[in-house]
Design a protein around this motif. Structure first.
Motif, PDB file in Angstrom:
ATOM      1  N   SER A 155       0.834  -1.195   0.000  1.00  0.00           N
ATOM      2  CA  SER A 155       0.000   0.000   0.000  1.00  0.00           C
ATOM      3  C   SER A 155       0.875   1.254   0.000  1.00  0.00           C
ATOM      4  CB  SER A 155      -0.898  -0.041   1.233  1.00  0.00           C
ATOM      5  OG  SER A 155      -1.456   1.186   1.529  1.00  0.00           O
ATOM      6  N   TRP A 156       0.431   2.294  -0.673  1.00  0.00           N
ATOM      7  CA  TRP A 156       1.208   3.528  -0.788  1.00  0.00           C
ATOM      8  C   TRP A 156       1.499   4.159   0.565  1.00  0.00           C
ATOM      9  CZ3 TRP A 156      -0.794   7.909   1.275  1.00  0.00           C
ATOM     10  CH2 TRP A 156      -2.181   7.971   1.448  1.00  0.00           C
ATOM     11  N   VAL A 157       0.625   3.953   1.523  1.00  0.00           N
ATOM     12  CA  VAL A 157       0.751   4.629   2.807  1.00  0.00           C
ATOM     13  C   VAL A 157       1.985   4.180   3.597  1.00  0.00           C
ATOM     14  CG1 VAL A 157      -0.672   3.066   4.202  1.00  0.00           C
ATOM     15  CG2 VAL A 157      -0.659   5.496   4.704  1.00  0.00           C
ATOM     16  N   LYS A 158       2.458   2.979   3.363  1.00  0.00           N
ATOM     17  CA  LYS A 158       3.594   2.457   4.136  1.00  0.00           C
ATOM     18  C   LYS A 158       4.861   3.283   3.951  1.00  0.00           C
ATOM     19  CE  LYS A 158       1.825  -2.170   4.532  1.00  0.00           C
ATOM     20  NZ  LYS A 158       1.965  -3.569   4.202  1.00  0.00           N
ATOM     21  N   LYS A 159       5.005   3.936   2.796  1.00  0.00           N
ATOM     22  CA  LYS A 159       6.218   4.736   2.610  1.00  0.00           C
ATOM     23  C   LYS A 159       6.221   6.011   3.448  1.00  0.00           C
ATOM     24  CE  LYS A 159       4.577   6.478  -1.805  1.00  0.00           C
ATOM     25  NZ  LYS A 159       4.834   6.499  -3.222  1.00  0.00           N
ATOM     26  N   TYR A 160       5.090   6.326   4.072  1.00  0.00           N
ATOM     27  CA  TYR A 160       5.001   7.506   4.945  1.00  0.00           C
ATOM     28  C   TYR A 160       5.106   7.141   6.423  1.00  0.00           C
ATOM     29  CZ  TYR A 160       3.576   9.666   0.624  1.00  0.00           C
ATOM     30  OH  TYR A 160       3.547  10.100  -0.673  1.00  0.00           O
ATOM     31  N   VAL A 161       5.237   5.870   6.724  1.00  0.00           N
ATOM     32  CA  VAL A 161       5.377   5.415   8.105  1.00  0.00           C
ATOM     33  C   VAL A 161       6.837   5.558   8.523  1.00  0.00           C
ATOM     34  CG1 VAL A 161       5.233   3.398   9.629  1.00  0.00           C
ATOM     35  CG2 VAL A 161       3.405   3.856   7.980  1.00  0.00           C
ATOM     36  N   GLY A 162       7.054   6.104   9.720  1.00  0.00           N
ATOM     37  CA  GLY A 162       8.411   6.237  10.250  1.00  0.00           C
ATOM     38  C   GLY A 162       9.056   7.580   9.979  1.00  0.00           C
ATOM     39  N   ILE A 163       8.324   8.516   9.395  1.00  0.00           N
ATOM     40  CA  ILE A 163       8.876   9.866   9.177  1.00  0.00           C
ATOM     41  C   ILE A 163       8.952  10.560  10.531  1.00  0.00           C
ATOM     42  CG2 ILE A 163       8.435  12.140   8.142  1.00  0.00           C
ATOM     43  CD1 ILE A 163       7.133  10.647   5.777  1.00  0.00           C
ATOM     44  N   PRO A 164      10.116  11.090  10.886  1.00  0.00           N
ATOM     45  CA  PRO A 164      10.249  11.757  12.185  1.00  0.00           C
ATOM     46  C   PRO A 164       9.376  13.009  12.274  1.00  0.00           C
ATOM     47  CG  PRO A 164      12.403  11.434  11.144  1.00  0.00           C
ATOM     48  CD  PRO A 164      11.362  11.088  10.132  1.00  0.00           C
ATOM     49  N   PHE A 165       8.930  13.310  13.484  1.00  0.00           N
ATOM     50  CA  PHE A 165       8.186  14.545  13.704  1.00  0.00           C
ATOM     51  C   PHE A 165       9.143  15.720  13.595  1.00  0.00           C
ATOM     52  CE2 PHE A 165       6.729  18.103  16.184  1.00  0.00           C
ATOM     53  CZ  PHE A 165       5.424  18.231  15.738  1.00  0.00           C
ATOM     54  N   ALA A 166       8.733  16.755  12.883  1.00  0.00           N
ATOM     55  CA  ALA A 166       9.491  18.006  12.811  1.00  0.00           C
ATOM     56  C   ALA A 166       8.486  19.145  12.728  1.00  0.00           C
ATOM     57  CB  ALA A 166      10.409  18.030  11.596  1.00  0.00           C
ATOM     58  N   TYR A 167       8.508  20.014  13.706  1.00  0.00           N
ATOM     59  CA  TYR A 167       7.617  21.176  13.732  1.00  0.00           C
ATOM     60  C   TYR A 167       7.804  21.982  12.450  1.00  0.00           C
ATOM     61  CZ  TYR A 167       5.536  25.528  15.389  1.00  0.00           C
ATOM     62  OH  TYR A 167       4.771  26.660  15.521  1.00  0.00           O
ATOM     63  N   LYS A 168       6.734  22.243  11.756  1.00  0.00           N
ATOM     64  CA  LYS A 168       6.709  22.944  10.468  1.00  0.00           C
ATOM     65  C   LYS A 168       7.353  22.136   9.338  1.00  0.00           C
ATOM     66  CE  LYS A 168       6.705  27.645  12.363  1.00  0.00           C
ATOM     67  NZ  LYS A 168       7.290  28.972  12.250  1.00  0.00           N
ATOM     68  N   GLY A 169       7.645  20.859   9.586  1.00  0.00           N
ATOM     69  CA  GLY A 169       8.264  20.021   8.563  1.00  0.00           C
ATOM     70  C   GLY A 169       7.287  19.666   7.457  1.00  0.00           C
ATOM     71  N   ARG A 170       7.809  19.586   6.230  1.00  0.00           N
ATOM     72  CA  ARG A 170       6.981  19.279   5.059  1.00  0.00           C
ATOM     73  C   ARG A 170       7.682  18.302   4.122  1.00  0.00           C
ATOM     74  NH1 ARG A 170       4.185  21.588   8.144  1.00  0.00           N
ATOM     75  NH2 ARG A 170       2.842  23.380   7.838  1.00  0.00           N
ATOM     76  N   THR A 171       8.653  17.542   4.640  1.00  0.00           N
ATOM     77  CA  THR A 171       9.440  16.647   3.794  1.00  0.00           C
ATOM     78  C   THR A 171       9.535  15.257   4.429  1.00  0.00           C
ATOM     79  OG1 THR A 171      11.588  17.037   4.824  1.00  0.00           O
ATOM     80  CG2 THR A 171      10.877  18.647   3.152  1.00  0.00           C
ATOM     81  N   PRO A 172      10.005  14.271   3.658  1.00  0.00           N
ATOM     82  CA  PRO A 172      10.221  12.937   4.233  1.00  0.00           C
ATOM     83  C   PRO A 172      11.269  12.920   5.351  1.00  0.00           C
ATOM     84  CG  PRO A 172      10.172  12.807   1.840  1.00  0.00           C
ATOM     85  CD  PRO A 172      10.199  14.275   2.198  1.00  0.00           C
ATOM     86  N   ALA A 173      12.081  13.946   5.438  1.00  0.00           N
ATOM     87  CA  ALA A 173      13.072  14.032   6.513  1.00  0.00           C
ATOM     88  C   ALA A 173      12.442  14.410   7.841  1.00  0.00           C
ATOM     89  CB  ALA A 173      14.157  15.042   6.149  1.00  0.00           C
ATOM     90  N   GLY A 174      11.240  14.982   7.802  1.00  0.00           N
ATOM     91  CA  GLY A 174      10.529  15.366   9.019  1.00  0.00           C
ATOM     92  C   GLY A 174       9.284  16.163   8.691  1.00  0.00           C
ATOM     93  N   ALA A 175       8.210  15.878   9.427  1.00  0.00           N
ATOM     94  CA  ALA A 175       6.945  16.556   9.168  1.00  0.00           C
ATOM     95  C   ALA A 175       6.116  16.644  10.449  1.00  0.00           C
ATOM     96  CB  ALA A 175       6.146  15.800   8.102  1.00  0.00           C
ATOM     97  N   ASP A 176       5.302  17.696  10.543  1.00  0.00           N
ATOM     98  CA  ASP A 176       4.295  17.744  11.598  1.00  0.00           C
ATOM     99  C   ASP A 176       3.015  17.127  11.035  1.00  0.00           C
ATOM    100  OD1 ASP A 176       3.189  19.767   9.975  1.00  0.00           O
ATOM    101  OD2 ASP A 176       3.837  21.379  11.290  1.00  0.00           O
ATOM    102  N   CYS A 177       1.921  17.158  11.790  1.00  0.00           N
ATOM    103  CA  CYS A 177       0.722  16.445  11.343  1.00  0.00           C
ATOM    104  C   CYS A 177       0.198  16.994  10.008  1.00  0.00           C
ATOM    105  CB  CYS A 177      -0.355  16.426  12.414  1.00  0.00           C
ATOM    106  SG  CYS A 177      -0.985  18.015  12.990  1.00  0.00           S
TER     107      CYS A 177
END
Length: 131
Positions: free
Chosen positions: A1-23
């Motif tokens: 499923s496509w969603v699995k590639k988004y699992v494990g992305i670290p939390f980063a306030y104001k983040g918008r990339t695979p390196a880190g993202a907020d909700c």
């Protein structure tokens, strides 16, 4: 499923990339890559009185691209509250699960129907291009 590639992305306030993202950043990332929809990138700086991206969905004034829906579907946004105040959002992936992240966890798939989430659901929103 496509969603699995988004699992494990670290939390980063104001983040918008695979390196880190907020909700909301996680939702922006998935929408851009999976639905080919570029979401408005609210980074709080436009309104210093706002400290929570979830309010942008809830008040409807800042984000006219979202409409509240009663029956959710994959790709919709679920908005949560604490004591009536919007505070968190997740991406619906099926009838029970969402993709989300928060300060205490990396992005994950979790049941939004669990009591600790279900009791905090404020509303579901659908992007105007997903109708």
């Amino acid at each position: 499923s496509w969603v699995k590639k988004y699992v494990g992305i670290p939390f980063a306030y104001k983040g918008r990339t695979p390196a880190g993202a907020d909700c909301y950043g996680l939702i922006c990332l998935a929408y851009r890559n999976e639905y080919h929809i570029v979401l408005p990138d609210y980074l709080y700086d436009d309104n210093p009185n706002r400290n929570d991206i979830a309010r942008l969905f809830y008040d409807g004034k800042s984000s006219p691209v979202w409409r509240m829906v009663v029956f959710h579907q994959p790709g919709d946004i679920v908005l949560f509250h604490t004591q009536g105040v919007p505070f968190h959002c997740g991406l619906i992936i099926d009838d029970q699960y969402m993709l989300h992240t928060s300060e205490k966890i990396e992005s994950c798939i979790e049941r939004f129907t669990r009591p600790e989430w279900r009791n905090r659901v404020l509303a579901f929103y659908r992007h105007k291009e997903m109708s």
